[in-house]
Each structure stands twice: as structure tokens, then as C-alpha cells.
Design a protein around this motif. Structure first.
Motif, PDB file in Angstrom:
ATOM      1  N   GLN A  90      23.058 -18.320  -6.956  1.00 45.89           N
ATOM      2  CA  GLN A  90      21.625 -18.108  -6.815  1.00 45.89           C
ATOM      3  C   GLN A  90      20.955 -17.855  -8.158  1.00 45.89           C
ATOM      4  OE1 GLN A  90      21.026 -15.072  -3.759  1.00 45.89           O
ATOM      5  NE2 GLN A  90      20.932 -16.664  -2.212  1.00 45.89           N
ATOM      6  N   ARG A  94      18.174 -20.492  -9.682  1.00 45.26           N
ATOM      7  CA  ARG A  94      16.812 -19.975  -9.824  1.00 45.26           C
ATOM      8  C   ARG A  94      16.359 -19.941 -11.271  1.00 45.26           C
ATOM      9  NH1 ARG A  94      16.727 -14.116  -8.166  1.00 45.26           N
ATOM     10  NH2 ARG A  94      17.484 -13.871 -10.299  1.00 45.26           N
ATOM     11  N   LYS A  98      13.146 -21.578 -13.535  1.00 46.12           N
ATOM     12  CA  LYS A  98      12.187 -20.735 -14.251  1.00 46.12           C
ATOM     13  C   LYS A  98      12.149 -21.073 -15.735  1.00 46.12           C
ATOM     14  CE  LYS A  98      12.289 -16.343 -13.251  1.00 46.12           C
ATOM     15  NZ  LYS A  98      12.839 -14.999 -12.952  1.00 46.12           N
ATOM     16  N   ALA A 188      12.385 -18.741  -3.713  1.00 38.24           N
ATOM     17  CA  ALA A 188      12.751 -17.322  -3.643  1.00 38.24           C
ATOM     18  C   ALA A 188      12.898 -16.885  -2.187  1.00 38.24           C
ATOM     19  CB  ALA A 188      11.704 -16.476  -4.356  1.00 38.24           C
ATOM     20  N   ASN A 191      15.948 -18.536  -0.724  1.00 40.31           N
ATOM     21  CA  ASN A 191      17.156 -17.878  -1.223  1.00 40.31           C
ATOM     22  C   ASN A 191      17.522 -16.655  -0.388  1.00 40.31           C
ATOM     23  OD1 ASN A 191      18.840 -18.865  -3.201  1.00 40.31           O
ATOM     24  ND2 ASN A 191      17.609 -18.146  -4.900  1.00 40.31           N
TER      25      ASN A 191
END
Length: 267
Positions: A90, A94, A98, A188, A191
Motif C-alpha cells: 500500500q 500510494r 503522490k 485512499a 485502500n
């Protein structure tokens, strides 16, 4: 100063293409770490320590409710074996997304490409994740828990597969967020669903067969069961190793193809 120069710099004053690329990659990684962690060791330490905080929170909840580990005799080991691969996956998936949003202006420099931002963040997350793993292992040893797996090869491949899946999904996220910036928030939330269905805090194999069948399509669940099968060989789960690897590689190829289209369209 001359002794610190490479042969190419001493002879012609120019770096080779590979050396130039490594310099760019190194600069991106340093910038990434300084901007994200406040440029301090404490800031970086917080990120490294987060997996341990996560595990301690779950242990505290189970201890407060006087609940035993679903399998084995150690609650910390049960949570660690489920959390480590899922969190690695994760975090990588992620943070890669970003990175491209936060550092997009750097691509205006001819030396910096979108792929460079992705690769730099992947390398930073791999190092951070490994340091976090060392901290988790140290905490387990300090609490009297033996962190050694029964099957070392299975544990290592589970960890590496977590990184591979994180890279694959991360590249897909970069492609999606290139069209829909709001996907940063959407992923998000997604997730959270994947985490709850990954079997970190319970054993999905105890669920009804029809429910468990659909849970198995979650690659994060496959990762947690992969790692746990290295520690609990009699846990009675069937991990679809090929599914996880193909899922990761397919995601990576699919994401790279979309990114190539985005880059060619922008140029």
C-alpha cells in the motif's frame, strides 16, 4: 577535489549518459526525502516507525479485549506477518502516485522524465520499507518473539512480491491520476477497503466458502496469506502465487502503456 572525480570528468569534463542519469536519480531521491520528511532524521524516523505503531495499536486492542491470536501463540507475530506485506504494497502504490503529483514541475527540466520521478520514489520506498521491517523484527525480538520464518524462501518471495505489486498498482495510479487528479482521494478510500479485506486482523479462511472465494480476488489478501504460510505451514490456506505475480506484471505493463500515451500526447 580531483581525486573525487570520475575518469570521464577528468578526461573530457563530461559524464557518460549512465552517470548523468544516476546523478539525476540520486538528486531526485535526496529531494524526495528532504521535502517529505522535513529534511530531518526525526521526520524520516516517524515514517520508518509507523509499521511498529500500527502493530502495537492492534496488539493493544487484542490485549484489552483479552483475545488470543487466531493462529499460533504470539499475537505480535500474527499481526506482523499480515501487516508487513500489506503495508509495503500500500505504501509503494500510494507514494508513487503522490510523487508524480508533488514533483510534476520537475519534468519541465529536460533531464527529468516522469519515469524518473516514479523510479526515485520506488527506490526511496523500498529502502524505507526495509528499514521498517528491521524495526519490526527488532521489536519482536525485544518482546521475546522469534521472528524467523519456518520457510525462509516463502517469506522472502512474499516480501518481494509485495514490492512488485506495489510498483505495478502504483504505475496504474500514476496513469489514472494523470486524467483524474481526484483519484488520489479515491485510492485512499479504496485502500481502506482492501486493507479491511486483506486478512490482517483475522483469518479469511474461517469465513464461509462463498465469501472467502470472492475475498481471494484481493491481491493484498493473497500477500498476507503468502507471508503467513511461511510462518504457519499448517494454516491450511492455498495461495495463488501466479495470480499475484501476473496481477502485478499486468498492472505494470498496462500502466506503462498509458503513461507512454500521456507523455507522447503532452510532447
Amino acid at each position: 577535489m580531483a581525486s573525487g572525480l570520475t575518469a570521464n570528468e577528468r578526461e573530457g569534463g563530461r559524464l557518460s549518459p549512465l552517470e548523468s542519469y544516476l546523478h539525476v536519480l540520486h538528486a531526485l531521491m535526496l529531494r524526495d526525502m528532504r521535502t517529505r520528511f522535513g529534511g530531518t532524521l526525526w521526520g524520516y524516523g516517524v515514517v520508518v516507525m509507523w509499521p511498529c505503531v500500527h502493530i502495537l495499536m492492534l496488539i493493544a486492542i487484542y490485549s484489552f479485549q483479552h483475545m488470543p491470536a487466531p493462529v499460533g501463540n504470539s499475537v505480535p507475530l500474527f499481526f506482523a506477518t499480515g501487516l508487513v506485506p500489506v503495508l509495503i504494497f500500500q505504501y509503494v502504490s500510494r507514494e508513487v502516485m503522490k510523487a508524480t503529483l508533488a514533483n510534476k514541475p520537475l519534468t519541465y527540466y529536460p533531464q527529468v522524465k516522469l519515469f524518473d520521478l516514479i523510479l526515485a520514489r520506488v527506490l526511496v520506498e523500498i529502502v524505507t520499507g526495509f528499514l521498517g521491517l528491521l524495526v519490526v523484527v527488532s521489536v519482536l525480538v525485544a518482546t521475546g518473539t522469534d521472528p524467523r520464518p519456518v520457510d525462509n524462501f516463502l517469506a522472502v518471495t512474499a516480501y518481494l512480491s509485495s514490492i512488485l505489486l506495489g510498483i505495478g498498482i502504483g504505475v496504474v495510479n500514476v496513469a489514472i491520476v494523470g486524467f483524474f487528479p481526484g483519484w488520489l482521494v479515491g485510492y485512499a478510500l479504496f485502500n481502506i477497503v482492501m486493507y479491511l479485506a486483506s486478512g490482517v486482523i483475522f483469518l479469511p479462511s474461517f469465513l464461509p466458502e462463498k465469501v472467502y472465494y470472492w475475498f481471494k480476488f484481493n491481491p493484498a489478501l493473497q500477500l498476507s496469506e503468502w507471508m503467513r504460510s511461511a510462518y504457519y505451514p499448517n494454516i491450511g490456506v492455498q495461495v495463488d502465487y501466479l495470480y499475484v505475480i501476473l496481477f502485478a506484471l499486468t498492472s505494470l505493463v498496462f500502466g506503462l502503456l498509458i503513461l507512454k500515451h500521456i507523455v507522447s500526447k503532452q510532447s
